[in-house]
Design an enzyme around this catalytic site. Structure first.
Site, PDB file in Angstrom:
ATOM      1  N   ARG A  50       0.793  -1.220   0.000  1.00  0.00           N
ATOM      2  CA  ARG A  50       0.000   0.000   0.000  1.00  0.00           C
ATOM      3  C   ARG A  50       0.834   1.282   0.000  1.00  0.00           C
ATOM      4  O   ARG A  50       0.628   2.176  -0.835  1.00  0.00           O
ATOM      5  CB  ARG A  50      -0.941   0.042   1.219  1.00  0.00           C
ATOM      6  N   THR A  51       1.767   1.388   0.939  1.00  0.00           N
ATOM      7  CA  THR A  51       2.503   2.655   1.073  1.00  0.00           C
ATOM      8  C   THR A  51       3.295   2.933  -0.198  1.00  0.00           C
ATOM      9  O   THR A  51       3.249   4.037  -0.754  1.00  0.00           O
ATOM     10  CB  THR A  51       3.425   2.605   2.310  1.00  0.00           C
ATOM     11  N   LYS A  78      25.205  -4.912  -1.037  1.00  0.00           N
ATOM     12  CA  LYS A  78      26.677  -5.048  -1.026  1.00  0.00           C
ATOM     13  C   LYS A  78      27.276  -4.416   0.233  1.00  0.00           C
ATOM     14  O   LYS A  78      28.487  -4.355   0.378  1.00  0.00           O
ATOM     15  CB  LYS A  78      27.273  -4.338  -2.253  1.00  0.00           C
ATOM     16  N   ARG A  99      11.223   3.597   3.954  1.00  0.00           N
ATOM     17  CA  ARG A  99      10.795   2.662   5.012  1.00  0.00           C
ATOM     18  C   ARG A  99      12.015   1.863   5.448  1.00  0.00           C
ATOM     19  O   ARG A  99      12.777   1.380   4.608  1.00  0.00           O
ATOM     20  CB  ARG A  99       9.719   1.713   4.490  1.00  0.00           C
ATOM     21  N   HIS A 127       4.545   5.811  11.638  1.00  0.00           N
ATOM     22  CA  HIS A 127       4.118   5.706  10.231  1.00  0.00           C
ATOM     23  C   HIS A 127       3.208   6.928   9.991  1.00  0.00           C
ATOM     24  O   HIS A 127       1.991   6.808   9.911  1.00  0.00           O
ATOM     25  CB  HIS A 127       3.369   4.388  10.022  1.00  0.00           C
TER      26      HIS A 127
HETATM   27  N1   CP Z   1      -0.474   0.035   5.789  1.00  0.00           N
HETATM   28  C1   CP Z   1       0.744  -0.251   5.285  1.00  0.00           C
HETATM   29  O1   CP Z   1       1.757   0.348   5.663  1.00  0.00           O
HETATM   30  O2   CP Z   1       0.739  -1.238   4.332  1.00  0.00           O
HETATM   31  P1   CP Z   1       2.033  -1.716   3.526  1.00  0.00           P
HETATM   32  O3   CP Z   1       2.945  -2.413   4.516  1.00  0.00           O
HETATM   33  O4   CP Z   1       1.531  -2.660   2.460  1.00  0.00           O
HETATM   34  O5   CP Z   1       2.707  -0.507   2.962  1.00  0.00           O
END
Ligand code: CP
Length: 315
Positions: A50-51, A78, A99, A127
């Site tokens: 999603r993100t 590496k 992330r 998040h």
């Molecule tokens: N909600 C969320 O962060 O989903 P993903 O891990 O798929 O990005």
């Protein structure tokens, strides 16, 4: 330099501004040129559907371009350091979405970046963009019941967090955002060992919010009073050993901390069920067609909220 590392940096006014813009993008549902000739780098050291995809979609809808980088298919494999990776990507990007599995790592990375960085999840830390799309969803969905979360001129709202409260970065960020709004009672339902960390309990106490845990109220009793139910999976990737994860999962299943046809019968008619996704078995797919289930609407809202954030940072 305008980074988005933590929701703690955001005022209520700024959040409402993001929501207002996201609403406009959602209603217009068009392609724009606000980020024309701009390049976004999506840098993911952990899996994402999603993100990652919603940032890509948002950037495309704003007329910009996206470069996707993952740790497995880059020089990170590496042994290149996070700092060197950021300095390198600064040579290509106008902004970086990142992330990373370690809490605090995005903040450290941002200190060497000459372009804006957006935290797309740092371990069990935060998040922030998920919390923004979540508050956008809460506002939009509660308005359908004529409940305006923004105003104080309304009844108290009960928000129940259920699942892995210890490791869920989406819950951590959303608590900070919700604490900017008044008249909310928080209910905390979780397997033993997955309690909300002390810093968030302290925050709830300081802000004079009431909160109750599953030692005060049973899960089914909590469902009866809940207006917003926010469910998360137990975050397997945060456990040191498989055995510890398995025992938490077993407790969740034994306690029946699961939303299915039996448990949803205890919920109000006018309430919403949210989940940042991905889910495991904590919400049965038979619930998906229930009008109270808004987790795929959250996914859609993610695009519009991220358009709002990118426009603010880049245009
Ligand atoms: N909600 C969320 O962060 O989903 P993903 O891990 O798929 O990005």
């Amino acid at each position: 330099m305008k980074h988005l590392i933590s929701v703690k940096e955001l005022t209520k006014t700024k959040i409402l501004e993001y929501i207002e813009k996201a609403e406009k993008f959602k209603n217009g549902n068009m392609f724009y040129e606000k980020c024309k000739n701009r390049i976004l780098v999506n840098l993911f050291y952990e899996p994402s559907t999603r993100t990652s995809c919603s940032f890509q979609t948002a950037m495309i809808k704003l007329g910009g371009h996206v470069i996707n980088v993952t740790d497995k298919f880059s020089s990170v494999e590496k042994g290149e350091s996070l700092e060197d990776t950021i300095k390198t990507l600064n040579c290509y990007a106008d902004a970086i979405v990142i992330r990373h599995p370690q809490k605090g790592s995005v903040q450290i990375a941002s200190t060497v970046s000459s372009v804006p960085m957006i935290n797309a999840g740092d371990g069990n830390g935060e998040h922030p963009t998920q919390a923004l799309l979540d508050i956008f969803t809460i506002k939009t969905e509660l308005m359908k019941f004529h409940v305006d979360i923004i105003t104080e001129n309304r009844e108290n709202i009960v928000v129940t967090f259920m699942g892995d409260l210890k490791n869920s970065r989406t819950i951590h960020s959303l608590i900070h955002v919700l604490c900017l709004f008044s008249k909310i009672t928080f209910v905390l339902i979780h397997p033993k060992g997955l309690e909300l960390p002390d810093e968030y309990i302290k925050l709830l106490t300081e802000r004079n919010n009431t909160f109750i845990t599953d030692t005060d109220i049973s899960f089914l009793e909590a469902l009866k009073i809940t207006d917003v139910l926010y469910v998360t999976r137990i975050q397997k990737e945060r456990f040191q050993c498989e055995g510890e994860y398995n025992s938490m999962k077993q407790e969740q299943d034994q306690e029946r901390y699961i939303i299915d046809a039996n448990t949803i019968a205890f919920c109000k008619e006018k309430m919403i069920i949210m989940h940042p996704l991905p889910r495991l078995n904590e919400i049965h797919p038979e619930i998906d067609s229930d009008p109270r289930a808004v987790y795929f609407e959250q996914v859609k809202n993610g695009v519009y909220m991220r358009m709002s954030i990118l426009e603010d940072m880049l245009s």
